[in-house]
Design a protein around this motif. Sequence first.
Motif, short mmCIF file in Angstrom:
data_model
loop_
_atom_site.label_atom_id
_atom_site.label_comp_id
_atom_site.label_asym_id
_atom_site.label_seq_id
_atom_site.Cartn_x
_atom_site.Cartn_y
_atom_site.Cartn_z
N LEU A 56 38.10 15.27 -2.72
CA LEU A 56 39.48 14.87 -2.45
C LEU A 56 39.89 13.70 -3.34
CD1 LEU A 56 39.68 15.05 1.47
CD2 LEU A 56 40.98 16.43 -0.12
N TYR A 57 39.00 12.71 -3.46
CA TYR A 57 39.30 11.55 -4.33
C TYR A 57 39.51 12.01 -5.78
CZ TYR A 57 38.70 7.57 -1.17
OH TYR A 57 38.88 6.62 -0.19
N ALA A 58 38.68 12.96 -6.24
CA ALA A 58 38.79 13.46 -7.62
C ALA A 58 40.15 14.14 -7.84
CB ALA A 58 37.66 14.43 -7.91
N VAL A 83 48.60 14.90 -5.09
CA VAL A 83 48.66 14.13 -3.83
C VAL A 83 48.72 15.02 -2.59
CG1 VAL A 83 49.73 12.10 -4.87
CG2 VAL A 83 51.18 13.92 -3.97
N LYS A 84 48.96 16.32 -2.75
CA LYS A 84 49.07 17.20 -1.57
C LYS A 84 47.77 17.92 -1.26
CE LYS A 84 53.97 18.10 -2.39
NZ LYS A 84 54.93 19.10 -2.81
N VAL A 85 46.71 17.64 -2.01
CA VAL A 85 45.45 18.36 -1.80
C VAL A 85 44.75 17.84 -0.54
CG1 VAL A 85 43.12 18.79 -2.71
CG2 VAL A 85 45.11 18.97 -4.22
N GLY A 86 44.44 18.77 0.36
CA GLY A 86 43.74 18.43 1.60
C GLY A 86 42.57 19.37 1.82
N LEU A 115 31.03 20.89 7.79
CA LEU A 115 30.99 20.80 6.33
C LEU A 115 30.33 19.49 5.91
CD1 LEU A 115 34.70 21.88 5.68
CD2 LEU A 115 32.69 23.36 5.62
N SER A 116 29.99 19.38 4.63
CA SER A 116 29.40 18.15 4.10
C SER A 116 30.53 17.14 3.85
CB SER A 116 28.65 18.43 2.80
OG SER A 116 28.34 17.21 2.16
N ALA A 117 30.54 16.06 4.65
CA ALA A 117 31.62 15.08 4.57
C ALA A 117 31.66 14.39 3.21
CB ALA A 117 31.47 14.04 5.68
N MET A 118 30.49 14.03 2.67
CA MET A 118 30.45 13.31 1.38
C MET A 118 31.03 14.15 0.26
SD MET A 118 29.41 10.35 1.99
CE MET A 118 29.27 9.79 0.31
N GLU A 119 30.68 15.43 0.23
CA GLU A 119 31.19 16.34 -0.82
C GLU A 119 32.71 16.47 -0.72
OE1 GLU A 119 29.34 20.16 -1.08
OE2 GLU A 119 27.32 19.31 -1.03
N ILE A 120 33.19 16.67 0.51
CA ILE A 120 34.63 16.87 0.74
C ILE A 120 35.40 15.61 0.30
CG2 ILE A 120 36.41 17.09 2.55
CD1 ILE A 120 35.11 19.76 2.06
N ILE A 121 34.94 14.43 0.73
CA ILE A 121 35.66 13.18 0.41
C ILE A 121 35.67 12.92 -1.10
CG2 ILE A 121 35.61 10.66 0.68
CD1 ILE A 121 34.65 11.13 3.57
N SER A 122 34.53 13.15 -1.76
CA SER A 122 34.48 12.91 -3.21
C SER A 122 35.38 13.91 -3.95
CB SER A 122 33.04 12.98 -3.73
OG SER A 122 32.46 14.22 -3.40
N ALA A 177 46.25 17.95 6.60
CA ALA A 177 44.87 18.28 6.23
C ALA A 177 44.16 17.13 5.51
CB ALA A 177 44.84 19.55 5.36
N ALA A 178 44.44 15.89 5.95
CA ALA A 178 43.81 14.65 5.43
C ALA A 178 44.26 14.27 4.02
CB ALA A 178 42.29 14.75 5.48
N ALA A 179 45.24 14.99 3.45
CA ALA A 179 45.73 14.64 2.11
C ALA A 179 46.41 13.26 2.13
CB ALA A 179 46.71 15.71 1.63
#
Length: 552
Positions: free
Chosen positions: A475-477, A484-487, A466-473, A420-422
């Motif tokens: 995930l980084y947070a 490290v397993k959060v996707g 979904l909003s890609a920017m929200e999801i990526i930010s 899941a992109a984690a």
Amino acid sequence: MVGLGSMAGYGIQSMLKEGHRHLSGLEEAVLKNIDACRELSAITRTSLGPNGMNKMVINHLDKLFVTNDAATIVNELEVQHPAAKILVLAGRAQQEEIGDGANLTISFAGELLVKAEELIRMGLHPSEIIIGYTKAINKTIEILEDLVEKGSENMDVRNKEEVVLRMRSAVASKQFGQEDVLCPLVADACIQVCPKNPANFNVDNVRVAKLLGGGLHNSSVVCGMVLKNDAVGSIKRVEKAKIAVFAGGVDTSATETKGTVLIHSAEQLENYAKTEEAKVEELIKAVADSGANVIVSGAAVGDMALHFCERYKLMVLKISSKFELRRFCRTTGAIAILKLSQPNADELGYANSVSVEEIGGTRVTVVKNEEGGNSVATVVLRGSTDSILDDLERAVDDGVNTYKVICASMCRDSRIIPGAAATEIELAKRLKEFSLKETGLDQYAIAKFAESFEMVPRTLAENAGLSAMEIISSLYAEHASGNVKVGIDLEEGACKDGSTLKIWDLYVTKFFALKYSADAACTVLRVDQIIMAKPAGGPRREAQPGGGMDED
């Protein structure tokens, strides 16, 4: 003194034949190649992940494909551009080696080249980018080892739960929402045909029978084979079958030499016909006396032979395909005999039952062999259209290939990493940190390599609406906090722990996909000149970015 105008040409013009094409430099060669690869990866990228969109591809034979399987898409596109072909070959290598991850290979290679173009326009030389990318992929492989789930390297290949866990993401990427139905079916079929030494597992032993009608919930697994044809005679069911297989057909055989038979009277004609009849009866009776009660023919079944088979209560099947006939022999343990004759006891095969059944209006012959050591299992798929059945078959193939990777002796590897992109976000985070420690110009290439990993969560989010920017930010947070397993949980549109969602990717799939991508990208970047000779006949055609062709 001879003027320049009267010369055939100078420089490379004088060296090559008239009509050749020579492209060199960044603008003409490198950036044109990158542009072609970008176009190809843009096609496959929207099909990445569980919510990937389908492509409708009509090939040169007018066959229609409706699928989100990248390997099928690029094979049927018949890409002409030489640089884009390198990406196609990388995807094909991934498909043949692992059986899954072709889309990630092509899409990630395309993203690496797009980032390389940005660096070239900033003023970096392609050689510096290649050095940076090589350092980055080596570091990526190191980080991947750290992300492996502890304890996953040891697994029982006959434990259904563990097998389903590993093939879940491969099947879900083709059939999202159906993985809970498909995975247990594929796992059952694989475990049934898994030999005592799992390293000898053969993908060909898991067959797929596609039958129109019903739905996926009507699908099942048969221990044995399902032949999509009816029995030839009137006998439709035999229990505890002893099977004789004749590869050359069940009919009177023609003589090797031509001859003429002169008949003087009606009595002689009658006797001649009776002799032929008696000979066929003798052969069929010999087969029946050997204990066989099912005859399988690899070619035509004669009317007279069929008549005597009915008389001696022998069930007759016809299998035209020699490959299918071999699988049938493997399933039943029979030995194919070339011509009609009495078989020995060790040449006969055995099956628990051979019966003709009707499934959704289609008559099929089911050969069940449920006793131990079964070598072939068939997944019977049901669906409303041929396109749906083809896509389901691709999902089953991915699941079976995943099992092969777990079992295969060459790369027996059951290790899993968060899905899941984690994994991609964690790789991006650590590579960015690594790039800051480098001092040369290649640090920019490593930073861009790290950025390229964001393509996966961005694409998954965009394909799910979904909003890609929200999801990526987000995930980084989460990853900055040490999770490290959060996707991405695509159903709820939020970031969640991948282990609770039970979304895992095989380590070996990710390893090869990233390696092939980096190799393909570096290969394209190494090209600085394109020299096209004039074709032998007809007008010269120039390859255009995106695979198009242009006439002079």
